[in-house]
Write an enzyme that holds these catalytic residues in place. Structure first.
Site, PDB file in Angstrom:
ATOM      1  N   TYR A  91      44.418 -40.207  12.633  1.00 59.61           N
ATOM      2  CA  TYR A  91      43.201 -39.955  11.860  1.00 59.61           C
ATOM      3  C   TYR A  91      43.477 -40.045  10.353  1.00 59.61           C
ATOM      4  O   TYR A  91      42.703 -40.646   9.592  1.00 59.61           O
ATOM      5  CB  TYR A  91      42.673 -38.577  12.240  1.00 59.61           C
ATOM      6  CG  TYR A  91      41.403 -38.143  11.567  1.00 59.61           C
ATOM      7  CD1 TYR A  91      40.173 -38.686  11.930  1.00 59.61           C
ATOM      8  CD2 TYR A  91      41.426 -37.147  10.593  1.00 59.61           C
ATOM      9  CE1 TYR A  91      38.999 -38.264  11.325  1.00 59.61           C
ATOM     10  CE2 TYR A  91      40.258 -36.713   9.987  1.00 59.61           C
ATOM     11  CZ  TYR A  91      39.049 -37.282  10.354  1.00 59.61           C
ATOM     12  OH  TYR A  91      37.893 -36.855   9.754  1.00 59.61           O
ATOM     13  N   SER A 111      38.527 -38.608   4.531  1.00 64.27           N
ATOM     14  CA  SER A 111      38.839 -37.221   4.876  1.00 64.27           C
ATOM     15  C   SER A 111      40.024 -36.735   4.059  1.00 64.27           C
ATOM     16  O   SER A 111      40.937 -37.508   3.742  1.00 64.27           O
ATOM     17  CB  SER A 111      39.176 -37.103   6.366  1.00 64.27           C
ATOM     18  OG  SER A 111      39.667 -35.809   6.675  1.00 64.27           O
ATOM     19  N   LYS A 167      41.809 -42.684   7.760  1.00 68.21           N
ATOM     20  CA  LYS A 167      40.945 -42.204   6.689  1.00 68.21           C
ATOM     21  C   LYS A 167      41.468 -42.586   5.309  1.00 68.21           C
ATOM     22  O   LYS A 167      40.673 -42.866   4.398  1.00 68.21           O
ATOM     23  CB  LYS A 167      40.769 -40.684   6.803  1.00 68.21           C
ATOM     24  CG  LYS A 167      39.887 -40.254   7.965  1.00 68.21           C
ATOM     25  CD  LYS A 167      38.509 -40.915   7.906  1.00 68.21           C
ATOM     26  CE  LYS A 167      37.512 -40.296   8.858  1.00 68.21           C
ATOM     27  NZ  LYS A 167      36.198 -40.983   8.815  1.00 68.21           N
TER      28      LYS A 167
END
Length: 304
Positions: free
Chosen positions: A165, A152, A169
């Site tokens: 997150y 991401s 990622k």
């Protein structure tokens, strides 16, 4: 049904909806046999049902494809092995792993608790490792295989309220490169996709201010099925020479991401002191410093 993935067996995690569902369906259309993995919980981890995985399998079979469900969790070493074992038990082999399973526990860094940190790291980073590791012996023995991981721009570039997150990622991008290096001798490839799409994950993005509403409106134009062609290509033999790369897919746009490399260096023959670093090194390098930017600041043009 197509043929670019004919004869291949693919595991797609988090395939009960959104991007994963579209990837699973696209692989089936391309001739692959698909293990549709989804634990069946909500984005926040609530519930738990085998419905989503079975529903996608039914959809694939109704369209003339071949698929079986898996409801094991990617977040445990043993359960991740069960996902890959499903492919072996039903189809006798495994050729492609698509690590797509994900969750969100968004919180500003200074407010994030241990559980919120661990839950996201467990699914994204540990899950990608566990499922990939489970497939590795089969890939090594048959001297072929492909990994497709979802990274991401939250990790590659940055974003607010997503330290868990983002860390996971960016870790996946490094994991993918390590897999590509370690397993190249066995003709195993590993690549990443940073998907831009309106899905269960992005639907949690706040849309309260005019700026936030405008951003969400742009995101909603980016459909999940646009990610699938790149995921299928990277798993196919057509991508035999492609490994260790990071791609982005944004509506009808495909991006190739740069990877960290030195951009400037300074040398002091007698060595550095903290004072000399402050006086010489930092001023010399400061022009190449990266700004403190978020993903929307860098990729700020409308999707096409």
């Amino acid at each position: 049904m197509g043929s670019i993935a004919a004869g291949k067996v693919v595991v797609v995690t988090g395939a009960g909806g959104g991007i994963g569902r579209d990837i699973a369906i696209a692989y089936a259309r391309a001739g692959a046999k698909v293990v549709v993995n989804d634990i069946g919980v909500s984005l926040s981890g609530q519930g738990g049902t085998d419905g989503p995985a079975h529903a996608v399998v039914d959809e694939i079979i109704a369209a003339g494809g071949t698929a079986v469900p898996s409801t094991a969790s990617v977040a445990g070493y043993e359960s991740a092995n069960q996902i890959v074992q499903t492919a072996i038990d039903h189809f006798g082999r495994i050729d492609i792993v698509v690590n797509n399973a994900g969750n969100l526990r968004d919180r500003l860094f200074h407010k994030m608790n241990e559980e919120e940190w661990r839950q996201v790291i467990d699914v994204h980073l540990h899950g990608s490792f566990f499922v990939s590791r489970a497939a590795a012996p089969y890939f090594r023995e048959q001297e072929s295989g492909a990994y497709v991981h979802m990274t991401s721009t939250s990790g590659l570039i940055g974003n607010f309220g997503q330290s868990n997150y983002s860390a996971a990622k960016l870790g996946i991008a490094a994991l993918s490169k390590s897999i590509a290096l370690d397993m190249a001798r066995y003709n195993v490839r590993s690549n990443c996709i940073a998907p831009f799409a309106w899905s269960r994950m992005t639907s949690s993005i706040p849309a309260e201010t005019p700026e936030e509403k405008a951003r969400v409106e742009k995101l909603q134009k980016m459909e999940t099925h646009k990610i699938a062609p790149m995921a299928v290509y990277l798993g196919s033999d057509a991508a035999a020479e492609v490994t260790g790369q990071i791609f982005g897919v944004r509506a009808n746009e495909i991006l190739l991401f740069s990877q960290p490399r030195p951009v400037r260096s300074v040398h002091m023959s007698d060595g550095w002191t903290p004072e000399l670093i402050a006086q010489i090194a930092i001023p010399a390098m400061q022009g190449q410093f990266h700004k403190l930017e978020r993903s929307p600041d860098v990729i700020n043009w409308d999707p096409i």
